[in-house]
Scaffold this active site. Structure first.
Site, mmCIF file in Angstrom:
data_model
loop_
_atom_site.group_PDB
_atom_site.id
_atom_site.type_symbol
_atom_site.label_atom_id
_atom_site.label_comp_id
_atom_site.label_asym_id
_atom_site.label_seq_id
_atom_site.Cartn_x
_atom_site.Cartn_y
_atom_site.Cartn_z
ATOM 1 N N ARG A 677 0.749 -1.093 0.186
ATOM 2 C CA ARG A 677 -0.028 -0.017 0.155
ATOM 3 C C ARG A 677 0.939 1.184 -0.126
ATOM 4 N NH1 ARG A 677 -5.239 -0.914 4.031
ATOM 5 N NH2 ARG A 677 -3.562 -0.818 5.799
ATOM 6 N N ASP A 749 -0.266 1.147 12.363
ATOM 7 C CA ASP A 749 -0.657 0.682 11.242
ATOM 8 C C ASP A 749 -0.295 1.651 10.123
ATOM 9 O OD1 ASP A 749 -1.612 -1.644 12.165
ATOM 10 O OD2 ASP A 749 -3.614 -1.132 12.331
ATOM 11 N N ASP A 751 -2.377 2.795 7.680
ATOM 12 C CA ASP A 751 -3.295 3.528 7.448
ATOM 13 C C ASP A 751 -4.061 4.433 8.648
ATOM 14 O OD1 ASP A 751 -4.451 1.264 8.621
ATOM 15 O OD2 ASP A 751 -5.870 0.697 7.415
ATOM 16 N N GLU A 838 -1.853 -10.612 16.186
ATOM 17 C CA GLU A 838 -0.608 -10.252 16.969
ATOM 18 C C GLU A 838 -0.855 -9.250 18.104
ATOM 19 O OE1 GLU A 838 -0.939 -6.587 14.281
ATOM 20 O OE2 GLU A 838 -1.620 -8.804 14.325
ATOM 21 N N ASP A 839 -1.705 -8.282 17.795
ATOM 22 C CA ASP A 839 -2.172 -7.337 18.966
ATOM 23 C C ASP A 839 -2.670 -8.089 20.051
ATOM 24 O OD1 ASP A 839 -4.228 -8.033 17.507
ATOM 25 O OD2 ASP A 839 -4.964 -5.863 16.975
#
Length: 925
Positions: A677, A749, A751, A838-839
């Site tokens: 991205r 992240d 985004d 994973e968080d």
């Protein structure tokens, strides 16, 4: 130069304001002329009508047109048409002028507003530059006044040769050995790194003959020692020399029930009787100083204390059985038997920590041997235990004092000196998993510890049954470092009548705390052969006060090759930030590392072994480092501190000029995980321009495709390191890369859109909660009691939460090390399987170690990215996977470590009425 620019800008603004006033006057006059004209024409017509006897109005002309000639009438009409046309043209011209003036006024107004905003931005930038200059001057003064240099690791000091030959010592001296008189500290300098040497049991003659051990154990020990970072192949450098001995035992499954019946009175196992002293070892040095004799067995059978009659010289003896007149406190080492696998994840073998209360309150399986010389107290203990096992209480007991195995069942015998513990390992495991407490009867008082006692302790901790040790004279493994009071209930034999009352008085909170602590101790130090070997090495190193080896950083390999230079963006940096001075712009500087190498062992050794349970490596810094008192930063310890208002405090203006708080100044690193991205990433990077206290940005490039060569990267004023991931994994988000040089990590992240003030507020909150996850999007785990009786992941708005997602959260780099090296591999594998969670795993990890919930800051609950590609989190399967993750992680940990919180951190002076001459800490928070 900056002040001249501001003066010219102010002069331009005054000229524009003067011109604006002139335009307003002209516009007012032009607007009044048509109105006056219209007013005059109306008055003139009225005047003609009122004075028709003097002159005839135009209306009368029309009404009395018969009296006029045709030519006059035509002239009159033409004149009126001409006047109308002229007036219309003038009105249109006036309207056009008015519209143009309005447009000009609007443009000039917009220009004035833009100039005002530009002036405010320039003023804000000027303020930030002033703050930056002031902070730089303070740092310069500190560098000049610093009277101690920056510490670095000194050169390693090793001995020059193997131990020199000394005459043997007498047995009386051997029994009085302490570290002070039987250990050569000159071979173990603080900076040596604690090198250890292992005698090869396959090539050392004495070990091949008299001390040979079974092949599986021999191979396992050599492999596990090989994984230890302290091992050296050079005996001249060694601080410690390890000698591994044991017994070549028959297979434990060959002990049939008939042998149990026939040899119950004189049960022994064949032991190698050709044991010799160790003087022929090549580096024994005559007296065995700095040697450690490891007498190991992976059987749960109580073996003879064969080293009791052997001359061990000044060597440290480490084994599972010691007599009272044999064990040298502070010198010898008590080891657990090697009952577990060589290594790997061991959570599958453990019982869940919850529920607190199980089927049996107390269990015990065993019987006294026929030759046991029991005294009056021992007989009373047996009678009382039998009595409570048959009492009418609602509590259930399983107290079995006579073992009657089935005739066709192979039976494992464990010799306890005074007791035989019967039952197969699997049958005992089933009972212990249903027992809240496990009773362990101690051997006779001339025995310090025994293999059977430690085997029973091992099995109890593995099954989550809290051990109850009846007898105070015995010692447990690694007693110098492990706080067994948090794990084991020790009761004097004389208090046997109070045992039921004592066990019933233990609250659920204390019970679960002891069970959790017992599991931590078992997993870290007892569960595998690798854990035992590493713990022995760490115990001796800790005894000598030598710091462990530094933890390994993950080497960050750039996604670009050495010859490629990424293109810089020419476009204007996106600037949608509020016009607010948030802090100084400083050159990047790293957090200090390894400042407490030799002191944290003295001050926090207990926490290292018991709370953090990681004494095997040295971390560059910890979130648990001590905090100075407030006055220390003004009296002798001011280096690095930036108190608000130089100590006098203050509101928003003074607040923005300094970090304040209880810790010296520092910066943070932003870690962004991205996957194909590029434009979204570029926009996110652009928004970080001018962010105070930012050290660098680390972009973890998870895509197998490299970035496009023509991709233009924004210049945000700090380094941007693009790290190539070896594979596409969400676990890469938490790898402890060597390019991360700060304690604080902001995981984001690609985004996520955070304002600068939100980031800096989160950073300031994290500095006061360094051991916790501090961030923005909150979530919670909800119990589904309707259908599944399991945990669900929930993202709805709630008045309490238990997780802060690491898509926008601060955490300490210490947890990146734990996630990579400590977290069970099964959890990281599950993250890769689902490409999710994973968080959640990081929140489990931090809450497990701290027993604290995360800290949510500001009102942010979720993040939206207009124009971004559809993310994985928008799929319903994403939430289904997260439900499964929480329940799987709970199974691995043995319980759910997540804790709920109803607390949210907002800025001081938030919604507070303050005087007009004061400023809030953050304008929009």
């Amino acid at each position: 130069m900056i002040y001249d620019k501001d003066l010219r800008l102010c002069s331009k603004i005054r000229k524009h304001v003067h011109f604006y006033k002139v335009i307003i006057i002209i516009f007012t006059l032009l607007s009044l002329i048509p109105l006056l004209t219209h007013y005059y024409l109306n008055n003139y017509e009225s005047h003609l009508q009122n004075n028709h006897h003097r002159s005839r109005s135009q209306l009368e002309v029309f009404e009395d047109f018969n009296s006029l000639k045709a030519s006059d009438l035509k002239l009159r009409i033409d004149e009126m048409i001409r006047i109308k046309g002229t007036v219309s043209i003038e009105l249109r011209e006036l309207e056009a002028r008015r519209q143009k003036l309005q447009s000009d006024i609007s443009l000039y107004s917009q220009r004035i507003d833009d100039l005002k905003q530009e002036l405010q931005k320039q003023q804000t930038e000027l303020d930030r530059l002033k703050i930056s200059v002031e902070q730089a001057m303070v740092a310069q003064r500190e560098a000049i006044l610093r009277d101690t240099p920056e510490l670095s690791s000194p050169l390693k000091l090793y001995p020059n040769d193997v131990p020199s030959a000394n005459p043997p010592i007498d047995r009386n001296t051997i029994q009085k050995c302490k570290m002070a008189n039987c250990f050569d500290h000159s071979r173990c300098s603080l900076t040596s790194g604690f090198p250890i040497y292992l005698y090869d049991p396959d090539t050392t003659p004495i070990l091949k003959s008299g001390y040979d051990i079974e092949g599986y154990l021999k191979t396992t020990i050599k492999q596990t020692f090989g994984f230890n970072a302290h091992l050296t192949s050079n005996p001249k450098k060694a601080c410690i020399f390890f000698v591994v001995v044991g017994e070549a035992l028959p297979d434990q499954n060959n002990i049939e029930h008939t042998r149990y019946l026939n040899q119950k009175k004189s049960f022994t196992l064949s032991i190698n009787n050709n044991l010799k002293n160790f003087s022929s070892l090549p580096y024994w040095g005559g007296d065995g100083r700095n040697h450690v004799i490891l007498s190991l067995s992976r059987r749960s059978i109580g073996l003879e204390n064969h080293l009791y009659t052997i001359d061990t010289g000044r060597a440290i003896v480490a084994q599972s059985i010691f007599f009272l007149n044999q064990f040298r406190q502070g010198f010898d080492l008590i080891l657990p038997p090697l009952l577990g696998p060589p290594g790997g994840d061991v959570w599958q073998d453990c019982a869940p920590i919850v529920p607190a209360r199980r089927k049996y309150l107390l269990s015990f399986q065993g019987e006294p041997t026929s030759n046991t010389n029991t005294d009056v107290l021992d007989n009373f203990i047996l009678e009382h235990l039998k009595e409570i096992s048959h009492s009418s209480t609602r509590d259930k007991f399983l107290l079995q004092f006579e073992c009657v195995p089935a005739t066709d069942q192979q039976f494992t015998l464990l010799e306890f000196k005074d007791w035989l513990l019967c039952g197969t390992e699997n049958s005992r495991k089933l009972v212990l998993k249903e027992s809240t407490f496990a009773l362990i009867l101690t051997p006779s008082e001339n025995v310090v510890t025994s293999t059977l006692l430690l085997s029973r302790l091992y099995e109890s901790l593995r099954s989550g049954s809290v051990p109850v040790l009846l007898g105070e004279h015995v010692l447990l493994p690694y007693q110098e470092t492990i706080d067994w009071r948090k794990v084991v209930i020790t009761l004097p034999k004389a208090r046997i009548t109070e045992i039921h009352f004592l066990l019933r008085s233990v609250s659920d909170g204390d019970l679960l705390m002891m069970r959790r602590q017992g599991r931590i101790i078992w997993e870290k130090y007892l569960s595998t052969v690798q854990a035992t070997v590493d713990t022995v090495v760490a115990s001796l190193r800790d005894r000598l006060g030598i710091p462990p080896k530094p933890v390994l950083d993950i080497t960050a390999h750039s996604v670009f090759n050495s010859s490629f230079v990424p293109l810089k963006s020419d476009s204007t940096i996106m600037d949608a930030e509020p016009e607010e001075s948030l802090g100084p712009i400083e050159q990047p500087f790293a957090s200090p590392i390894f400042k407490r190498n030799y002191t944290f062992l003295l001050t926090q050794s207990k926490e290292i072994w018991n709370d953090w349970a990681d004494p095997f490596v040295l971390y560059p810094n910890l979130p648990f480092d001590p905090v100075l008192p407030s006055d220390a930063k003004f009296k002798g310890s001011s280096m690095g501190f930036r108190p608000i208002g130089r100590g006098s405090g203050g509101a928003g203006k003074e607040f923005s000029e300094a970090l304040g708080g209880n810790y010296p100044r520092e910066q943070f690193t932003i870690v962004i995980l991205t996957y194909e991205r590029e434009q979204v990433l570029m926009d996110s990077l652009s928004r970080l321009y001018g962010l105070p206290y930012l050290n660098k940005v680390v972009v973890v490039w998870n895509s197998p495709k490299p970035p496009l060569e023509d991709l233009r990267w924004p210049d945000i004023g700090v380094p941007v390191t693009v790290v190539k991931a070896l594979r596409n994994s969400l676990n890469n988000r938490f790898l402890p890369y060597d390019v991360i040089e700060t304690e604080a990590i902001l995981s984001v992240d690609d985004d996520a859109h955070l304002r600068h003030d939100e980031i800096l507020f989160g950073f300031r909150v994290w500095r006061e909660n360094r051991d916790r996850v501090v961030g923005f999007p909150g979530r919670f785990h909800a119990w589904d009691s309707n259908s599944h009786n399991a945990w669900n992941y929930n993202s709805n708005y709630s008045c309490e939460l238990s997780m802060v997602l690491t898509g926008a959260a601060f955490l300490h780099k210490y947890y990146a090390y734990l996630y990579t090296y400590w977290l069970p591999q099964a959890i990281r594998d599950k993250v890769d399987e689902f490409m999710n969670c994973e968080d959640i795993a990081m929140n489990f990890l931090v809450s497990h170690f701290t027993r604290k919930p995360p800290v949510k800051v500001t009102s942010r609950w979720t993040f939206r990215c207009p124009g971004c590609p559809v993310s994985l989190s928008e799929d319903d399967s994403h939430f289904q996977e997260r439900h499964k993750c929480i329940n799987f992680f709970t199974k691995v940990f043995g319980y759910t470590p997540l804790l709920n919180t109803q607390y949210r951190a907002d800025s001081i002076l938030f919604k507070t009425r303050i005087p007009h001459d004061k400023q809030k800490c953050f304008k929009f928070i």
